[in-house]
Design an enzyme around this catalytic site. Structure first.
Site, PDB file in Angstrom:
ATOM      1  N   GLY A  56       0.809  -1.397  -0.126  1.00 62.04           N
ATOM      2  CA  GLY A  56       0.100  -0.039   0.063  1.00 62.04           C
ATOM      3  C   GLY A  56       0.879   1.468  -0.065  1.00 62.04           C
TER       4      GLY A  56
ATOM      5  N   LYS B  49       4.353   0.801  -4.574  1.00 65.07           N
ATOM      6  CA  LYS B  49       5.664   0.092  -5.213  1.00 65.07           C
ATOM      7  C   LYS B  49       5.444   0.255  -6.538  1.00 65.07           C
ATOM      8  CE  LYS B  49       5.461  -3.747  -3.099  1.00 65.07           C
ATOM      9  NZ  LYS B  49       4.381  -3.495  -1.876  1.00 65.07           N
TER      10      LYS B  49
END
Length: 608
Positions: free
Chosen positions: A111, A114
């Site tokens: 979250g 990435k």
């Protein structure tokens, strides 16, 4: 007797050493906080005094906007394409590194963004970025998200039609490449010679801008989601050495990353690691019982009314059963598992993403990288097989940085169901018992238990009461369970003398006096409730007084209990055994007992 006394003495000395280690870790945490504060001051001073114009080394700090030829492009696409106003920690540094041609491993919590670290560079680069992703649900989720912001992306997997595959393959070698990202499964790389042939042509035409290996920990057999086909991905850097590689994960330890380096044939990659902690997530463990499903339905209908969430279950059968039961209780819930046809999975995924379905009841097939920002709850109907798995699964909650809940239901029988599933894995039992330890502990911050697995020093104060243990600090007491431990050992010794194997369930039944009358006369039955009896057995297993014994048949694997390495200590009359228990969550079904302390015994407890 002398050897038992010596063993007891060594155990006592080990306890003292563990206490000293705990004190040293606390001191390490304090020094680490001081060090980080000083590093921030130094970095701020350097940035203010001397803005740099090039990326001098892998350890260079994040650059200011305008430092690189691509910086203007990056800023524009961040705002215009991805509709974001600023970068999260480490994102810009990772983007600059990959755009400068460096190989990179990025370890960042679920979250924390990435995907942006290869999606945005893909938009800013010529040609396409090849993304290796382990799950179809993950690829679909990312492509749905990219299409919503008009970024062209395609995928190839086992269910792709011939026409679609042909179009994608042709696009890879087109100088006016019609897409910016190509998502493929590792199996496709391993098995499709045609795909490798096309990638080779794209490489020679300088149309492959980078390779992104999502969930890179799947490469390593020491990782929690090892996938055999990931081990074959080393061919990519061997065949396309000039293409920069980005490996991304939320959960890899330093030893797993070292393994990934060798497997992927990456030489000296830059590794960027963010803190595992997500401050907006509240972690809680609840005891699983016959009413847990009603409890889950009540939570969804009341506390999480009209809010999106996931309920994780153990098996495909559980996904169907739990979703069906929730529907009966007027919860809009649908199953998701690997055995469903691709069209059904995609439809349920899309409906959940657009909030037409409130809850997906899923196995781990619905998982890695799911990027729905407004998930307010992730409930585990069954424990995960490892802390790494749980961290990643629960991390699908609260990606919008608003508060979200991660609730796990911990049940006695589930431990042994999962244990037989992971028996063939190298460190499967060890990782499962660490997960059980996470569930059992009542006096340590939940995040502190996680931190150990991510090579991070954790200061419990940083939790800010965002887990049930920190919220109920000091609501526990210590009790003596030596007598109960000896009774369990007596049952196992009696069974061994009769050449009989005992499952955990059978041990509980016998201990509670529900076995054959012949057995009841030979053993001392317990005054504990069933929940309490199960708690003692779990802790004896955790602490090495009991151990697992597996038996394989052509159809299933059985889990039996045997005396563990520390069982002989119970023969020593001076040896004592203690548990820490939650006093605020005592069992309502406690049997009467002469000990008032035993009445307080609950499953949510931990041995010293």
């Amino acid at each position: 007797v002398a050897s038992l006394a010596e063993l007891d003495s060594v155990e006592a000395e080990l306890e003292l050493v563990e206490l000293q280690i705990s004190e040293l870790l606390e001191k390490q945490a304090q020094l680490t906080r001081r060090k980080n504060a000083l590093l921030e001051q130094v970095e701020e001073t350097c940035n203010a005094a001397q803005p740099s114009s090039s990326l001098s080394s892998p350890s260079s700090s994040s650059k200011l906007s305008g430092d690189f030829p691509w910086s203007k492009d990056v800023d524009e696409h961040l705002k215009e394409s991805f509709r974001l106003c600023k970068f999260r920690p480490l994102q810009l540094r990772a983007i600059n590194l990959t755009l400068s041609g460096r190989d990179l491993f990025l370890v960042m919590p679920t979250g924390r963004g990435k995907s942006l670290c290869y999606q945005l560079p893909a938009v800013c680069s010529k040609g396409f970025t090849l993304v290796i992703s382990p799950l179809v649900s993950l690829m679909e989720d990312q492509i749905m998200s990219l299409k919503s912001i008009n970024v062209s992306a395609v995928m190839l997997n086992a269910s792709s039609s011939k026409e679609h595959a042909k179009t994608v393959m042709a696009g890879m070698t087109d100088a006016k490449c019609p897409f910016k990202l190509v998502y493929v499964t590792p199996e496709k790389i391993a098995k499709s010679k045609l795909l490798m042939s096309r990638l080779e042509k794209a490489y020679k035409a300088n149309l492959m801008s980078r390779i992104a290996v999502d969930e890179v920990h799947c490469c390593s057999q020491w990782g929690h989601d090892f996938r055999p086909d990931y081990k074959l991905l080393g061919i990519l850097k061997r065949q396309f050495p000039k293409v920069p590689l980005v490996g991304l994960t939320a959960t890899a330890t330093s030893s797993v990353l070292k393994d990934c380096e060798k497997i992927l044939c990456v030489s000296q990659p830059v590794t960027l690691t963010a803190s595992f902690n997500r401050t907006n997530l509240y972690y809680e463990v609840r005891i699983k019982n016959d009413t847990s499903l009603n409890d889950i339905a009540s939570l969804i209908k009341n506390k999480y009314k009209d809010q999106s969430g996931i309920v994780y279950v153990f098996s495909q059968k559980d996904a169907e059963l739990v979703s069906s039961e929730l529907q009966k209780m007027e919860v809009v819930a649908y199953p998701y598992h690997a055995n469903m046809d691709p069209e059904s999975k995609s439809r349920i995924h899309r409906k959940w993403t657009t909030n037409k379905i409130q809850v997906v009841v899923a196995t781990v097939a619905f998982g890695m990288g799911i990027d729905k920002p407004d998930v307010r709850f992730v409930i585990h109907h069954t424990i995960s097989k490892s802390i790494e798995n749980y961290y990643q699964e629960s991390g699908r909650a609260g990606r919008d940085d608003r508060p979200a809940d991660c609730i796990l239901y911990f049940g006695f029988a589930d431990i042994f169901r999962i244990s037989t599933m992971v028996v063939m894995e190298n460190v499967g039992q060890k990782k499962l018992l660490q997960m059980v330890d996470y569930c059992q502990n009542v006096d340590r911050c939940r995040r502190s238990v996680m931190a150990v697995h991510f090579d991070e020093v954790w200061d419990g104060e940083e939790c800010c009461q965002m887990c049930d243990n920190c919220h109920h600090k000091k609501d526990y007491t210590t009790i003596d369970i030596t007598k109960h431990a000896r009774q369990v050992l007596q049952i196992l010794e009696m069974a061994a003398s009769m050449d009989e194997k005992m499952t955990p369930l059978k041990v509980v039944e016998s201990w509670m006096g529900k076995g054959p009358s012949k057995v009841r006369k030979m053993i001392q039955t317990t005054t504990l409730s069933r929940l309490q009896a199960e708690a003692v057995i779990v802790h004896l297993l955790q602490q090495g007084y009991l151990r697992e014994d597996f038996s394989f048949t052509p159809y299933t694997t059985y889990f039996y209990l045997k005396p563990g390495r520390k069982a002989p200590l119970l023969k020593n009359q001076t040896h004592t055994l203690s548990m820490k228990i939650r006093t605020a969550q005592t069992s309502s079904s406690s049997s009467s007992s002469s000990s008032s302390e035993v009445k307080n015994l609950s499953l949510n407890s931990i041995l010293l």
